[in-house]
Enzyme design. Sequence first.
Site, PDB file in Angstrom:
ATOM      1  N   ASP A   1      12.056  50.367  43.066  1.00 17.49           N
ATOM      2  CA  ASP A   1      12.691  49.811  44.260  1.00 17.49           C
ATOM      3  C   ASP A   1      13.495  48.594  43.806  1.00 17.49           C
ATOM      4  O   ASP A   1      13.176  47.972  42.782  1.00 17.49           O
ATOM      5  CB  ASP A   1      11.592  49.390  45.245  1.00 17.49           C
TER       6      ASP A   1
ATOM      7  N   SER B   1      16.947  52.944  46.005  1.00 11.18           N
ATOM      8  CA  SER B   1      16.972  51.836  46.960  1.00 11.18           C
ATOM      9  C   SER B   1      17.647  52.196  48.273  1.00 11.18           C
ATOM     10  O   SER B   1      18.517  53.073  48.326  1.00 11.18           O
ATOM     11  CB  SER B   1      17.716  50.640  46.341  1.00 11.18           C
ATOM     12  N   ASN B   2      17.235  51.469  49.319  1.00 10.38           N
ATOM     13  CA  ASN B   2      17.933  51.532  50.611  1.00 10.38           C
ATOM     14  C   ASN B   2      19.354  51.012  50.485  1.00 10.38           C
ATOM     15  O   ASN B   2      20.215  51.300  51.318  1.00 10.38           O
ATOM     16  CB  ASN B   2      17.210  50.672  51.656  1.00 10.38           C
TER      17      ASN B   2
END
Length: 221
Positions: A10, A116-117
């Site tokens: 992340d 990742s977002n």
Amino acid sequence: MSRPAALVFDAYGTLFDVHSVTRLADELWPGRGAELSQRWRAKQLEYTWLRSLMRQHADFGRVTEDALRQACEALALPFTEDHHRRLMDAYLRLDLFSEVREALARLAGRPLAILSNGSPAMLEPLVAHAGLAGVITHVLSVESVGIFKPDPRVYQLAVDRLGVPREAIGFVSSNCWDAIGAQRFGFSACWVNRAGAPVDRLGFEPDAVVGSLADLPALVS
Ligand code: 2OP
């Protein structure tokens, strides 16, 4: 997490310190920086979950901007477009946590991916600014699937792009809910609990918990 064929990290909160924007926020609103940073991050994540549930996706840049505006208004902070621009720019240059560079160097020799977002437009400058371009082998954004974590389609993206079966992927996140989502998908998931926070009660737990990425090489070798 015995000898994963690939490691997937992340980004925000795990490799990069989202609260490094506190310095600028304190400059803009003396003494209010930490409060704004905490509220901004909480609202940003809340919006990712709500947009996914509503099937109303917008990229992380839009969600981050919306969360910033809401947090400033909620805290009654006088806000100009220059403030907005400067804080959003700071999001492209977040501090790398102090142990990350050495930990990634010790973990090299296998694919080291970011999942990742973040949108590509946010992640690419962030990785470049931190000097990780030659270290991180894949930068994967949820924009490829149009929904935010912890939707399983996000974790499937890592399987598809790395060409590694889910059971051979080690996943690392400081966001406990993200680590649990990855664990439920089938990764070996490690929660980086730098703050000593209580585990999220979601019916399942990460496979491993460490206090920093410095503990990771011993866990995966
Ligand atoms: C990330 O996807 C969860 O915001 C965190 O990088």
